[in-house]
Design a protein around this motif. Structure first.
Motif, mmCIF file in Angstrom:
data_model
loop_
_atom_site.group_PDB
_atom_site.id
_atom_site.type_symbol
_atom_site.label_atom_id
_atom_site.label_comp_id
_atom_site.label_asym_id
_atom_site.label_seq_id
_atom_site.Cartn_x
_atom_site.Cartn_y
_atom_site.Cartn_z
ATOM 1 N N GLU A 99 3.858 5.646 -0.867
ATOM 2 C CA GLU A 99 3.419 5.041 0.503
ATOM 3 C C GLU A 99 2.297 4.620 0.710
ATOM 4 O O GLU A 99 2.110 3.626 1.153
ATOM 5 C CB GLU A 99 4.199 5.964 1.648
ATOM 6 C CG GLU A 99 5.504 6.354 1.534
ATOM 7 C CD GLU A 99 6.145 7.090 2.649
ATOM 8 O OE1 GLU A 99 5.416 7.453 3.566
ATOM 9 O OE2 GLU A 99 7.117 7.210 2.705
ATOM 10 N N HIS A 119 8.013 2.439 7.728
ATOM 11 C CA HIS A 119 8.014 1.373 7.341
ATOM 12 C C HIS A 119 9.516 0.508 7.426
ATOM 13 O O HIS A 119 9.285 -0.680 7.272
ATOM 14 C CB HIS A 119 7.371 0.857 5.975
ATOM 15 C CG HIS A 119 5.934 1.483 5.626
ATOM 16 N ND1 HIS A 119 4.812 1.081 6.318
ATOM 17 C CD2 HIS A 119 5.701 2.611 5.018
ATOM 18 C CE1 HIS A 119 3.949 1.684 5.882
ATOM 19 N NE2 HIS A 119 4.062 2.619 5.051
ATOM 20 N N LYS A 135 6.339 -1.984 -8.534
ATOM 21 C CA LYS A 135 5.367 -1.772 -7.484
ATOM 22 C C LYS A 135 5.301 -3.295 -6.824
ATOM 23 O O LYS A 135 4.203 -3.582 -6.144
ATOM 24 C CB LYS A 135 4.117 -1.152 -7.948
ATOM 25 C CG LYS A 135 3.361 -1.931 -8.962
ATOM 26 C CD LYS A 135 2.278 -1.153 -9.277
ATOM 27 C CE LYS A 135 1.368 -1.843 -10.625
ATOM 28 N NZ LYS A 135 -0.082 -1.181 -10.947
ATOM 29 N N SER A 136 5.907 -4.246 -7.275
ATOM 30 C CA SER A 136 5.716 -5.731 -6.905
ATOM 31 C C SER A 136 6.320 -6.051 -5.657
ATOM 32 O O SER A 136 7.627 -6.181 -5.423
ATOM 33 C CB SER A 136 6.358 -6.879 -8.026
ATOM 34 O OG SER A 136 6.089 -8.085 -7.485
ATOM 35 N N GLN A 137 5.500 -6.308 -4.423
ATOM 36 C CA GLN A 137 6.081 -6.426 -3.303
ATOM 37 C C GLN A 137 6.695 -7.977 -3.427
ATOM 38 O O GLN A 137 7.679 -8.227 -2.431
ATOM 39 C CB GLN A 137 5.061 -6.551 -2.264
ATOM 40 C CG GLN A 137 5.365 -6.800 -0.892
ATOM 41 C CD GLN A 137 6.083 -5.642 0.106
ATOM 42 O OE1 GLN A 137 6.828 -4.942 -0.821
ATOM 43 N NE2 GLN A 137 5.738 -5.459 1.273
ATOM 44 N N PHE A 140 10.424 -7.647 -4.417
ATOM 45 C CA PHE A 140 11.256 -6.948 -3.400
ATOM 46 C C PHE A 140 11.633 -7.999 -2.334
ATOM 47 O O PHE A 140 12.624 -7.732 -1.561
ATOM 48 C CB PHE A 140 10.477 -5.756 -2.895
ATOM 49 C CG PHE A 140 11.464 -4.855 -1.893
ATOM 50 C CD1 PHE A 140 12.313 -4.168 -1.982
ATOM 51 C CD2 PHE A 140 10.697 -5.218 -0.354
ATOM 52 C CE1 PHE A 140 12.914 -3.208 -1.114
ATOM 53 C CE2 PHE A 140 11.607 -4.310 0.618
ATOM 54 C CZ PHE A 140 12.473 -3.373 0.241
ATOM 55 N N GLN A 141 10.504 -8.601 -1.795
ATOM 56 C CA GLN A 141 10.782 -9.543 -0.517
ATOM 57 C C GLN A 141 11.557 -10.840 -0.948
ATOM 58 O O GLN A 141 11.979 -11.276 -0.046
ATOM 59 C CB GLN A 141 9.352 -10.061 0.078
ATOM 60 C CG GLN A 141 8.529 -8.547 0.892
ATOM 61 C CD GLN A 141 9.029 -8.445 2.008
ATOM 62 O OE1 GLN A 141 9.939 -9.089 2.446
ATOM 63 N NE2 GLN A 141 8.833 -6.933 2.407
ATOM 64 N N TYR A 281 -2.927 -8.572 2.319
ATOM 65 C CA TYR A 281 -3.132 -7.558 1.275
ATOM 66 C C TYR A 281 -4.842 -7.654 0.847
ATOM 67 O O TYR A 281 -5.337 -8.705 0.877
ATOM 68 C CB TYR A 281 -2.470 -7.841 -0.006
ATOM 69 C CG TYR A 281 -0.810 -7.641 0.431
ATOM 70 C CD1 TYR A 281 -0.451 -6.359 0.103
ATOM 71 C CD2 TYR A 281 -0.186 -8.617 0.977
ATOM 72 C CE1 TYR A 281 1.056 -6.622 0.204
ATOM 73 C CE2 TYR A 281 1.210 -8.396 0.988
ATOM 74 C CZ TYR A 281 1.794 -7.280 0.665
ATOM 75 O OH TYR A 281 3.188 -7.212 0.844
#
Length: 384
Positions: A99, A119, A135-137, A140-141, A281
């Motif tokens: 996290e 979150h 770990k790729s945001q 995911f989005q 970021y």
């Protein structure tokens, strides 16, 4: 001990497994020992059985009897001397979730499970099928799934392209656009070398060109599941993205400064996108150290009656007037401060009651190199 390695036979003392190697010709060797070492294979089997039994005793001791399985300790199953690791997250797997830099938690993946934290709520279905270490945001989005069709502009080094390809495989398609011919050719060679060229098509094209016929994405309307923009002026490419995106498909845009982000958001509004969200970021370097501190005071100071406090205040005021400064002394003013429960407040505690503890703390450095990154996500409307 590595049970998977070939073991050698040599003279040795008696071990805890009660196995000892002796020469059959030795006069002191008993007849039973001579028979035991006659067959080299028999001795090997003795060592294997003893090794496996030692392994079972060590590994399976904590398991309930009904769950123990001798095959778990059979070294012959692991010829590479290590248990094969799993690459893809499946139901029942233990997943460690990061996290933040100082907070790790975990979850056992369930078919209908949901992981919740500050979150939001995250369905376990989003974890299933993903490789460990994801770990790729952006992935995911954008709600990327296997077999989707994705557009990317520009290609650059191809790092983001490979992340997308791993997600949309085995039958997905990535159309990546790069206006620099040298970078486009290099990326095309890299994809072929890495064995993913069947999943990607590299286009040498400037999607933000001023000439309308040369701009945009040369793809059929409403044929794309997601678009990712990494351009100096992404607002020029937003209208073209709106044409090729399916209804309710997702778009993401990366910009290094907030001014570019603002212009991109305005272009998204005009193109019919909704549910826009921008995230900042920044890679921060933290100073981490372990400190020692004293625990908060627990002992309470003596309690005084109200009239005693008033008398002390009057005495302190009189003393201050006599000295000509009209102020109370610090010691007396601290002494008459009371808490909510009518007891005198204070932070004194006897030296014998002090408790020292250690804690790992972190703080970002005052000066940081690098720059911010802004990612804007939005959803395409129902109408192009």
């Amino acid at each position: 001990m590595d049970f998977a390695r070939p073991h050698s036979i040599k003279k040795s003392i008696v071990s805890t497994s009660n196995i000892r190697v002796v020469d059959a010709e030795e006069p002191h060797a008993s007849e039973d020992h001579q028979k035991a070492v006659t067959s080299r294979e028999e001795l090997n089997q003795m060592v294997v059985r003893a090794s496996n039994q030692a392994t079972r005793d060590l590994i399976l001791a904590s398991y309930p009897v009904e769950l123990r399985d001798d095959r778990l300790a059979d070294a012959s199953l692991y010829t590479e001397r290590s248990i094969p690791r799993k690459e893809i997250i499946q139901v029942g797997d233990l997943v460690v979730i990061m996290e933040s830099f100082d907070r790790l938690t975990f979850a056992y993946i369930e078919e209908k499970g949901i992981y919740s934290n500050r979150h939001g709520h995250f369905s376990h279905k989003d974890f299933i099928g993903k490789p460990f270490g994801s770990k790729s945001q952006i992935i995911f989005q954008l709600y990327l799934r296997p077999n989707m069709t994705v557009v990317e502009s520009g290609t650059g080094s191809g790092a983001m392209s490979h992340a997308i390809l791993r997600t949309i495989a085995p039958h997905g398609k990535l159309h990546t656009y790069e206006f620099n011919k040298m970078r486009a050719d290099t990326a095309r060679n890299e994809f072929e070398k890495n064995g993913v060229n069947h999943l990607v098509t590299v286009h040498h094209r400037d999607v933000c060109a001023k000439i309308e016929a040369e701009a945009g994405f040369d793809l059929p309307p409403r044929s794309v599941d997601a678009v990712f923009l990494d351009l100096p002026e992404p607002w020029h490419a937003v209208p073209h993205a709106a044409k090729v995106l399916k209804p309710n498909a997702r778009i993401a845009s990366y910009s290094p400064c907030v001014e570019q982000t603002q212009r991109t958001v305005e272009a998204m509004k005009k193109a019919g996108f909704h549910s826009m969200k921008t995230m900042e970021y920044r890679l921060q370097e933290h100073y981490v150290d372990e400190i020692e501190y004293k625990s908060p005071p627990k002992a309470k100071r003596p309690k005084f009656e109200a009239h005693d406090n008033e008398a002390r205040i009057m005495s302190a005021s009189a003393a201050g007037s006599a000295s000509g400064n009209g102020e109370q002394s610090d010691d007396l003013s601290d002494e008459v401060e009371t808490g909510d429960d009518g007891e005198l407040a204070g932070d004194e505690m006897g030296e014998g009651n002090e408790i020292k503890a250690k804690m790992v703390v972190a703080r970002p450095f005052a000066s940081m190199r690098g720059h911010s990154a802004f990612l804007t996500f939005a959803t395409a409307g129902l109408h192009a």
